[in-house]
Design a protein around this motif. Structure first.
Motif, PDB file in Angstrom:
ATOM      1  N   UNK A  39      -2.797  88.936  19.431  1.00  0.00           N
ATOM      2  CA  UNK A  39      -1.845  89.834  20.073  1.00  0.00           C
ATOM      3  C   UNK A  39      -1.001  89.122  21.132  1.00  0.00           C
ATOM      4  N   UNK A  40      -1.533  88.075  21.752  1.00  0.00           N
ATOM      5  CA  UNK A  40      -0.777  87.377  22.791  1.00  0.00           C
ATOM      6  C   UNK A  40       0.416  86.628  22.213  1.00  0.00           C
ATOM      7  N   UNK A  41       0.204  85.928  21.107  1.00  0.00           N
ATOM      8  CA  UNK A  41       1.308  85.195  20.464  1.00  0.00           C
ATOM      9  C   UNK A  41       2.017  86.030  19.410  1.00  0.00           C
ATOM     10  N   UNK A  42       1.438  87.184  19.063  1.00  0.00           N
ATOM     11  CA  UNK A  42       1.975  88.112  18.070  1.00  0.00           C
ATOM     12  C   UNK A  42       2.193  87.426  16.723  1.00  0.00           C
ATOM     13  N   UNK A  43       1.174  86.715  16.299  1.00  0.00           N
ATOM     14  CA  UNK A  43       1.235  86.089  14.986  1.00  0.00           C
ATOM     15  C   UNK A  43      -0.187  85.847  14.480  1.00  0.00           C
ATOM     16  N   UNK A  44      -0.303  85.559  13.198  1.00  0.00           N
ATOM     17  CA  UNK A  44      -1.609  85.269  12.612  1.00  0.00           C
ATOM     18  C   UNK A  44      -2.037  83.851  12.983  1.00  0.00           C
ATOM     19  N   UNK A  45      -3.324  83.703  13.296  1.00  0.00           N
ATOM     20  CA  UNK A  45      -3.860  82.408  13.696  1.00  0.00           C
ATOM     21  C   UNK A  45      -5.209  82.201  13.027  1.00  0.00           C
ATOM     22  N   UNK A  46      -5.692  80.963  13.083  1.00  0.00           N
ATOM     23  CA  UNK A  46      -7.049  80.635  12.648  1.00  0.00           C
ATOM     24  C   UNK A  46      -7.976  80.619  13.851  1.00  0.00           C
ATOM     25  N   UNK A  47      -9.079  81.355  13.770  1.00  0.00           N
ATOM     26  CA  UNK A  47     -10.129  81.257  14.769  1.00  0.00           C
ATOM     27  C   UNK A  47     -11.074  80.153  14.319  1.00  0.00           C
TER      28      UNK A  47
END
Length: 294
Positions: A146-154
């Motif tokens: 939500x902070x970068x408003x994009x999909x990321x890899x955890x």
């Protein structure tokens, strides 16, 4: 065996904000070649062994080999134990990769390793109980940030928990099935939480065959507290949604072999609950359906 998969995705659209229309078009395709083998063996009557091997070679991503193995051992006529271990591999979706607003073309495939151990017990002819403990270790899990408003890899997410199962059939025409699951989620080395994943879930399903032509079912589902994130106000909002229980009811009548009439009531008790921040689920709903089989 061998498997070939071709995927072709095309999306057209736009998002409008601050008076501007911003296109969200994307078009992606990929080919994946896979090879797999499995074996099932029963070296003794009480023991069942299973194993499998899979090799995936997707376009634009590194190849991956995954293994799975499991066993079940019957201790007696009413008790059986089981254990399973396996690896998993999943490519990012086209939406996760290509969407103009939240997509991330640098996403890596998800990988995981899991194990579980369980025991089932037939307490009586009508009552069967089961309990399973499990552990999952995910790497590069795809998640919305939500902070970068994009999909990321955890980088690393671990889940562990217990699942309880109960099956009760006091009468041939009446049965009850129930399950409850507890899941503890730990996002390693990151100050974040995974949204939409409650710690506790449970369900109870009761089925009653009133006559050969008429049957009814009650389905109760409990969902515990879970984190949710939204920007529906324009500002970032992250909060825990309240737990809730929902009861659905259905009545089916089959006057002749080719006809079935169905009456359903969703959210029978008119429970008020949020499925996302600021958005409540529908209240009590009635549905009538007719199925005709020529």
């Amino acid at each position: 065996g061998a498997d070939y998969r071709h995927e072709d995705g095309h999306s057209e659209g736009f998002l409008e904000y601050f008076g501007n229309k911003n296109p969200t078009d994307f078009e992606l395709d990929r080919d994946t070649f896979s090879y797999f083998a499995g074996i099932t063996a029963s070296p003794m009557e009480a023991l069942l062994l299973q194993g499998s091997l899979r090799y995936d070679s997707p376009e634009d991503f590194a190849s991956e080999t995954s293994f799975q193995a499991g066993l079940q051992y019957t201790l007696g006529p009413d008790v059986a134990v089981s254990a399973n271990w396996g690896e998993a591999y999943k490519l990012p979706s086209f939406f996760a990769l290509g969407h103009a607003l939240v997509g991330n073309p640098d996403l890596k495939p998800e990988q995981g390793e899991s194990w579980d151990v369980g025991i089932t017990w037939g307490a009586t002819d009508a009552l069967r109980l089961g309990v399973t403990a499990y552990h999952n270790d995910f790497r590069d899990l795809v998640d919305f940030d939500d902070e970068t408003f994009r999909n990321v890899n955890r980088s690393n997410v671990q889940t562990r928990g217990l699942e309880l199962q109960v099956g009760w059939e006091p009468l041939t025409a009446f049965s009850v099935r129930s399950q409850a699951t507890y899941t503890d989620i730990d996002v390693k080395d990151e100050d974040t939480v995974l949204t939409g994943r409650p710690e506790w879930t449970a369900s109870v399903v009761a089925q009653w065959h009133i006559t050969e032509q008429l049957n009814a079912a009650l389905d109760y589902v409990y969902t515990g507290q879970q984190w949710a994130a939204s920007r529906y106000t324009g500002a970032e909002v992250t909060q825990k949604l309240h737990d809730f229980g929902r009861l659905d009811w259905v009545l089916r009548w089959q006057p002749v072999a080719a006809w079935q009439v169905q009456l359903s009531v969703d959210n029978l008790l008119n429970e008020q609950y949020e499925t996302a921040v600021g958005f409540y689920a529908p209240q009590r709903e009635f549905r009538v359906g007719v199925i005709v089989r020529p």
